[in-house]
Scaffold this active site. Structure first.
Site, mmCIF file in Angstrom:
data_model
loop_
_atom_site.group_PDB
_atom_site.id
_atom_site.type_symbol
_atom_site.label_atom_id
_atom_site.label_comp_id
_atom_site.label_asym_id
_atom_site.label_seq_id
_atom_site.Cartn_x
_atom_site.Cartn_y
_atom_site.Cartn_z
ATOM 1 N N CYS A 405 45.102 70.760 15.808
ATOM 2 C CA CYS A 405 45.447 72.057 15.956
ATOM 3 C C CYS A 405 46.420 73.204 16.456
ATOM 4 O O CYS A 405 47.308 72.621 14.878
ATOM 5 C CB CYS A 405 44.307 72.327 17.463
ATOM 6 S SG CYS A 405 43.750 74.414 17.591
ATOM 7 N N HIS A 534 39.051 69.596 15.236
ATOM 8 C CA HIS A 534 39.904 68.717 15.933
ATOM 9 C C HIS A 534 38.645 67.073 16.252
ATOM 10 O O HIS A 534 37.246 67.395 16.681
ATOM 11 C CB HIS A 534 39.170 68.576 17.854
ATOM 12 C CG HIS A 534 40.065 70.171 18.171
ATOM 13 N ND1 HIS A 534 40.965 69.972 18.634
ATOM 14 C CD2 HIS A 534 39.901 71.431 17.989
ATOM 15 C CE1 HIS A 534 41.607 70.925 19.552
ATOM 16 N NE2 HIS A 534 41.070 72.151 18.637
ATOM 17 N N GLU A 536 38.650 64.327 17.775
ATOM 18 C CA GLU A 536 38.339 64.391 18.288
ATOM 19 C C GLU A 536 37.158 63.805 19.361
ATOM 20 O O GLU A 536 36.511 63.355 19.554
ATOM 21 C CB GLU A 536 39.276 63.671 19.995
ATOM 22 C CG GLU A 536 39.626 65.117 20.432
ATOM 23 C CD GLU A 536 40.322 66.207 19.509
ATOM 24 O OE1 GLU A 536 41.106 67.477 20.119
ATOM 25 O OE2 GLU A 536 40.359 66.164 18.459
#
Length: 610
Positions: A405, A534, A536
């Protein structure tokens, strides 16, 4: 399949942050391993509609769901443990409930009545829970059989009173055999006496019972293992049987929690208490084999990888919970334990050399000594120059780098400044009237409002045809399209994309319209990758995120053999990483495989890279 929906309410006492999220996730994990379909709901008593506008220092990270819901980080625990996809309605806030009731009142649903907390708010809470609990699980399409509800905060908080009252009524609405309460409480051990104190738990349970909810299970959290005499005392004073008192001390891994809870006989108790119909009963942990194996593997890892996270909110580690979990998932899968170094981005900036030399030099020492660097997301001007400095150091010194990001955007700015020589290149988030606005806001997401107006949720990324040889595409198993979750309001300025590409910063992934840049990779580098999304959020203990896996392996100079095997590890890899086969593969590579067309080496040696 059970005829009635079953509910497990998890409450907390004494202090907040006692671990209700992990306990709730562990209940679900155990039941799921028994073949039961499970879903989860998190209740946050704050008045905000969602977690989207919170400061990370206030509440930890904001977790983003597939549908774009910005929710509490505990929903990340649920998704990681249960490997299911949740939705924005799985997070209930006081703000959502009151807004729904007020909208109904304005619509005329309560004409002639005085709208009150009881029954209108409490009824709305119960209706919401029943509705969401019956939403089919996305992965299987089946209706859940058990819904685990975590009530945030601690019993006695004025903010949660309406929810406690709602569940006092709810237990009779759904009948006793379908509703169970688990109370998570802290058992402190003051250093002055060294004795484990049960009084706080007794008081917390007494207050819960006074509000009309009697705990069926008491989960005692403590720093060290709780003595049997303490367990018996809690049983005696809190009106539960000794087998209904579960003791969870601090453990080396959260993945041990469901295993420990199962060893207390929780399956047998829940099967009887909620009439789950589990038959035959699971045999001696075999049903939780994957969790036992994972826990044992983590316990026996002997080799370590050091990863630096250059962030803006490093004073509270919960601000980067999903990032740290994704790093751990990848490292554990690759056969390494992980040591994470948090670096405050602003400490890397030149101004800090004069203002606070100790912090400046410590930050740069940690960055240089790390084996891989992650620059995660964030908002605002503070620390941006530090993130740019980190990206520059990693690019110039062949240090494995993963930008996420804002980490994606700052790496693009760094490249524009130092490779394309665009002096003053920056992001419009930090400055207005830029000569070279490399990063600009997306017009449709610049509405003037702060909450829920970003580019949010799961979106598709298309790999360009020219990306077939890229590391990141190979890490995604050469898929043409991937889906990942987003949370941003700024993007790379299309005006500069051709120049950046020509300079060597290759945008290998774009959105479905081909207008927004999603992934870039620097080819002449061991691993310099950044994503606008993202990754994650979709990392799981058993299935790590590909970008994180690439970073860990590059940090240990193992990425090339892994890619050559088709993203598979050596069959001989166990808890100690056996690198003999990897070395043989590297030696067999021809010069044409490791050199670019201009004859220069594509990869630095291990000594220069690490």
């Amino acid at each position: 399949m059970m005829s009635d929906m079953k509910y497990i309410l998890v409450t907390g006492g004494v202090i907040s942050g006692v671990g209700k999220g992990v306990i709730s996730s562990s209940f679900g994990t155990i039941l799921k391993c028994c073949g039961i379909e499970v879903t989860s709901i998190k209740i946050d008593p704050y008045i905000n509609l969602d977690a989207g506008t919170f400061s990370p220092y206030e509440h930890g990270e904001v977790y983003v769901l597939d549908d774009g819901g910005e929710v509490d980080l505990d929903l990340g625990n649920y998704e990681r443990f249960l490997d299911i996809t949740l939705h924005r309605d799985n997070n209930i806030t006081t703000g959502k409930i009151y807004k729904m009731v007020i909208d109904r009142e304005r619509h005329g649903d309560y004409l002639g009545k005085t709208v009150q907390v009881v029954p209108h708010i409490t009824d709305a809470i119960q209706e919401w829970v029943e509705r969401v609990a019956k939403v089919p699980v996305s992965e299987t399409g089946k209706t859940p059989e058990v819904c685990i509800i975590e009530l945030g905060g601690t019993i006695g908080d004025i903010e949660s009173m309406a929810f406690v009252e709602a569940f006092r009524q709810f237990q009779f609405r759904v009948k006793r055999e379908n509703f169970c309460t688990a109370h998570v409480s802290l058992v402190p051990q003051p250093r002055s006496t060294g004795e484990q104190k049960t009084k706080p738990t007794q008081a917390s349970v007494r207050e819960l019972r006074g509000l009309g909810l009697s705990p069926d299970i008491i989960v005692c959290r403590s720093e060290k293992a709780i003595d049997q005499s303490v367990r018996n005392k809690i049983s005696n004073f809190c009106h539960v049987a000794p087998e209904q008192v579960i003791c969870i001390p601090d453990l080396s891994s959260i993945y041990k929690v469901p295993i420990l809870m199962e060893s207390h006989g929780i399956v047998e108790y829940l099967n009887e208490r909620l009439q789950l119909g589990i038959s035959p009963m699971p045999t001696a942990r075999k049903f939780m084999k994957q969790w036992v194996d994972l826990s044992q593997k983590i316990e026996n890892l002997r080799n370590e990888v050091v990863i630096a996270i250059v962030g803006k909110y490093t004073r509270l580690e919960d601000s980067y919970t999903s990032v740290t979990k994704a790093v751990q998932h990848a490292a554990n899968a690759a056969g390494f334990s992980v040591k994470i170094k948090f670096i405050e981005a602003s400490n890397l900036e030149e101004e800090m050399k004069q203002e606070c030399p100790a912090s400046y030099h410590e930050a740069w020492h940690d960055l240089v000594k790390s084996e891989g660097v992650i620059v995660p997301g964030g908002f605002g001007k503070r620390g941006v120059e530090g993130k740019i400095a980190a990206a520059n150091w990693c690019r110039v010194n062949s240090k494995p780098y993963l930008g996420i990001c804002l980490g994606f955007q700052t790496a693009v700015i760094e490249f524009a400044r130092n490779v394309l020589k665009l002096e003053g290149a920056n992001t419009a988030e930090c400055e207005e009237d830029l000569e070279h606005p490399i990063i600009i806001d997306m017009p449709e997401h610049n509405t003037g409002q702060m909450g829920g107006t970003m580019r949010l949720g799961k979106r598709s990324t298309i790999f360009k045809p020219s990306a077939s040889s890229s590391k990141i595409m190979r890490l995604y198993n050469n898929r043409d399209m991937i889906e990942e979750r987003h949370r941003h309001r700024y993007e790379v300025n299309p005006k500069y994309i051709k120049d950046l590409d020509a300079g060597g910063l290759e945008f290998v992934g774009v959105d479905v319209e081909g207008t927004r840049m999603e992934i870039f990779e620097l080819k002449k580098h061991p691993y310099f990758v950044a994503t606008q999304f993202h990754p994650e959020y979709l990392s799981r203990p058993m299935t790590p995120s590909p970008p994180f896996m690439g970073l860990i392996l590059a940090a240990k100079d193992r990425l090339q053999p892994y890619l050559i095997r088709g993203c598979k590890f050596s069959p001989r890899q166990d808890y100690d990483y056996d690198d003999s086969e990897d070395e043989a593969i590297v030696q067999q590579l021809s010069l044409t495989q490791v050199q670019e067309s201009d004859g220069s080496s594509a990869y630095s040696s291990s000594s220069s890279m690490l």
